[in-house]
Design a protein around this motif. Structure first.
Motif, short mmCIF file in Angstrom:
data_model
loop_
_atom_site.label_atom_id
_atom_site.label_comp_id
_atom_site.label_asym_id
_atom_site.label_seq_id
_atom_site.Cartn_x
_atom_site.Cartn_y
_atom_site.Cartn_z
N ARG A 72 0.85 -1.19 0.00
CA ARG A 72 0.00 0.00 0.00
C ARG A 72 0.88 1.23 0.00
O ARG A 72 1.89 1.27 0.70
CB ARG A 72 -0.87 0.01 1.23
N ARG A 73 0.49 2.18 -0.80
CA ARG A 73 1.22 3.44 -0.84
C ARG A 73 0.25 4.56 -0.53
O ARG A 73 -0.92 4.51 -0.92
CB ARG A 73 1.79 3.67 -2.25
N TYR A 74 0.73 5.56 0.12
CA TYR A 74 -0.08 6.77 0.31
C TYR A 74 0.13 7.66 -0.88
O TYR A 74 1.24 7.84 -1.36
CB TYR A 74 0.30 7.46 1.62
N TYR A 75 -0.97 8.20 -1.35
CA TYR A 75 -0.99 8.85 -2.64
C TYR A 75 -1.69 10.19 -2.50
O TYR A 75 -2.77 10.27 -1.91
CB TYR A 75 -1.74 7.92 -3.60
N ARG B 47 -3.18 3.49 -2.35
CA ARG B 47 -3.30 2.67 -3.55
C ARG B 47 -2.50 1.39 -3.34
O ARG B 47 -1.51 1.36 -2.61
CB ARG B 47 -2.84 3.42 -4.79
N ARG B 48 -3.01 0.34 -3.98
CA ARG B 48 -2.32 -0.95 -3.92
C ARG B 48 -1.39 -1.02 -5.11
O ARG B 48 -1.82 -0.78 -6.24
CB ARG B 48 -3.33 -2.09 -4.05
N VAL B 49 -0.14 -1.35 -4.85
CA VAL B 49 0.79 -1.45 -5.97
C VAL B 49 1.49 -2.80 -5.97
O VAL B 49 1.65 -3.44 -4.93
CB VAL B 49 1.88 -0.35 -5.93
N ASN B 50 1.90 -3.18 -7.17
CA ASN B 50 2.82 -4.29 -7.30
C ASN B 50 4.21 -3.68 -7.15
O ASN B 50 4.63 -2.88 -7.97
CB ASN B 50 2.64 -4.92 -8.69
#
Lengths: 392, 260
Positions: A72-75, B47-50
């Protein structure tokens, strides 16, 4: 319906910012989830705290189509880019889209100076505490040179059937706890605060009408008819997790749908998947308060092969303070362990990676705090290490 | 005003059925924050990332897997996940009644009120009977795709259902070895007992307040009005000596407090 279930499952996992993963990480190294001091009168008992509950459901990971676990990344939708932990602050929404910003230092200043102290000023009968108050249990193990004082307190509390009541601050939240003893082991049961429980009036339950005696007698007969001397142990188990683990076990043995994805080099340590919490607590209790006890076994080591089933059974609890669970799915903040460390004797120079790597997140956070590293509250363990290393 | 019911459901006991409504007995008092981008204070999204490709992975494309060994995953498909789910239920079924002391404190997870859904006379008669016999019912139900076990208890004239943790989620104290050491001196045991006696009282939950939460709220309010909070001072506690000296000193202190 099916989708929402899946979504919930997903939310439990994948987020490496939750304190749960950190606690699993610490536990694998045989380290406590938290450490502090119990004091009663002028006697202090340094203790380490371990969750007494394992994970509530089987912990699934979310994989990308190619098998790589998702991150998960914060965007930031405004900047159209990912945001690093040190660029994140916390905002309290006072009106739609309007926030009061709170910085780490401001929140830290609100903590009691002796936030690592659990000061027992009141002892009550354990049986007197209503069941609705109990939230989560943690075992306490002696640390430092506290074995004798620990055993004394446990012995007397068990004999008298008393629990010591106190409040203390742990990882960003204040807790009301009952410290009690069972099998000569101290346990902290976190309790809800009074204002966290609704009264029947607040819920709006109707007043009790005049009762018909025959009707009460009818229910009494039903109760008597179905009264048992014991619980049915089978009934008290989590069947759903068992069924899931049966499927996992079978597929694992048959090597069906088993993937070993290639992980990126700089991949963050998510914590081990399997921690034998029972073993960790056992060792801590037996180390007799000597810090040299060392790490407990974790199935992380390839030498010790385990089946997925036993792994799931031993899995460490998320150890999550109850607050994050009630955050209606919102990720309130990724902040942990800001309290004062009980033993901060190790104050060596930052920069030696091995030493940093062996520290708990709590300890790293303390170091980051003393160096005044910005954005530390939102950082993962690895990010903290990185930030401390690069701080000169 | 009143709370909104979470669920309308039937309570089954033997051949009897009591229609009830389920309400949360817990009020969320936590202060919730949003994570903001520091430069412009815009709320952040996740967001979910690879991590290999840095590409966003849509939810529909994700798969569920169990990490069986370090970095080795067993993937489960939709059908397998669904197969493990409990049958949906429209009832809370009480399977037996037991002495409440059989239910370990460690199991208690979350309390709910049950309120009557019509048939008030049955509802209150059941609560009265439960209280009179001092029993707890063991109840099972399925809610939102998850199976639960709970304790049905009388709370005053009302019914309460406390969701319990599954027994296999708990590490029982009997499975652990207590710390060992030399036998304790009688003198110390006695002193400690006296100290606990001196500090004994009743559990009055309203005497305890979430001080930290209130301070955070104060800070927010002060910031809203553009004020700053005064710094607070704490005094350090005196250092302790040997165990029995500390016990004696504490007893003295506790005794003085009582007398004063």
């Amino acid at each position: 319906m099916a989708t929402s279930k899946r979504e919930r499952r997903g939310q439990r996992n994948g987020s490496h910012r939750s304190s749960g993963d950190d606690s699993a990480n610490d536990m694998a190294m045989g380290r406590a989830f938290w450490s502090g001091t119990i004091s009663f009168g002028l006697v202090s008992v340094p203790v380490e705290l371990f969750p007494a509950t394992r994970s509530s459901t089987v912990h699934f990971r979310m994989l990308s189509p190619d098998g790589t676990p998702v991150r998960r990344r914060y965007y930031c939708p405004e900047h159209n880019q990912d945001v690093e932990a040190d660029e994140i602050v916390r905002g309290y929404e006072v009106a739609k889209g309007e926030y009061v910003v709170l910085r780490d230092e401001e929140l830290e200043a609100l903590e009691p100076q002796k936030s690592r102290d659990i000061d027992l000023r009141l002892f009550v009968n354990v049986a007197e505490i209503p069941p609705t108050y109990f939230e989560r249990a943690y075992y306490l193990a002696p640390s430092g040179n506290s074995n004798k004082a620990y055993r004394l307190l446990a012995e007397v509390m068990q004999q008298t059937g008393k629990a010591g009541i106190a409040t203390f601050v742990m990882r960003d939240k204040e807790y009301l706890v009952a410290i009690l003893a069972e099998n000569h082991i101290l346990r902290a049961e976190t309790l809800r605060f009074h204002d966290e429980l609704r009264t029947p009036e607040e819920v709006g339950l109707p007043a009790k009408p005049r009762l018909d005696k025959d009707r009460v007698a009818r229910f009494e007969r039903i109760i008597r008819k179905h009264t048992a001397d014991e619980l049915d142990p089978e009934e008290m188990l989590d069947e759903q997790s068992r069924r899931l683990m049966d499927i996992v076990e079978r597929k694992y043995q048959e090597k069906q749908d088993v993937v070993r994805p290639e992980l990126p080099e700089e991949d963050e340590d998510d914590g081990p998947s399997t921690v034998n919490l029972l073993e960790v607590i056992r060792r801590s209790l037996q180390s007799g308060g000597s810090k040299s006890g060392g790490g407990a076994t974790s199935s992380k080591s390839p030498s010790k092969r385990r089946t997925p089933k036993s792994a799931a059974a031993d899995k460490a609890s998320s150890g999550k303070p109850p607050s994050s669970k009630s955050g209606n799915g919102k990720h309130s903040h990724g902040k942990h362990g800001r309290g004062k460390q009980a033993d901060d004797q190790d104050d060596g120079p930052p920069g030696r990676s091995a030493a940093l790597g062996s520290k708990t997140k709590d300890e790293l956070y303390e170091r980051a705090k003393s160096l005044d590293i910005p954005g530390r509250s939102g950082m993962s363990k690895d990010q903290l290490i990185e930030a401390i290393r690069s701080h000169k | 005003m009143g709370a909104r019911a979470i669920w309308k459901v039937e309570l089954h006991l033997g051949d009897e059925t009591v229609p009830v409504k389920l309400y949360s007995a817990v009020q969320d008092r936590n202060i919730h924050f949003k994570l903001l981008h520091e430069v412009d204070e815009v709320p952040l999204q996740q967001r979910r990332v690879n991590p290999l490709t840095d590409e966003t992975v849509p939810y529909e494309d994700t798969r569920r897997a169990f990490e069986a060994e370090r970095d080795l995953f067993v993937v489960l498909d939709e059908a397998e996940l669904a197969a493990a789910e409990p049958e949906p239920s429209r009832a809370i079924t009480v399977t037996r009644f037991v002495d409440p002391s059989l239910i370990n404190h460690q199991w208690y997870e979350r309390p709910y009120y049950l309120g009557p859904d019509g048939h008030e006379d049955d509802y209150f008669a059941l609560a009265e009977a439960l209280a009179g016999q001092n029993k707890a019912g063991v109840a099972r139900w399925t809610m939102r795709g998850k199976g639960y076990v709970g304790a049905l208890r009388a709370e005053g004239p009302y019914l309460m259902l406390i969701a319990l943790r599954a027994a296999d989620e708990i590490i029982p104290a009997e499975e652990l070895e207590p710390p060992a050491g030399r036998a304790m001196a009688k003198e110390e045991l006695k002193l400690a007992e006296q100290l606990i006696d001196a500090l004994a009282g009743e559990f009055q939950p309203e005497d305890f307040r979430d001080e930290y939460r209130h301070r955070v709220k104060e800070l927010i309010d002060a910031k809203l009005e553009g004020k700053t909070l005064p710094k607070r001072k704490y005094k350090p506690e005196p250092a302790a000596g040997s165990l029995s000296a500390s016990l004696k000193a504490s007893l003295k202190k506790a005794g003085l407090k009582r007398a004063g």
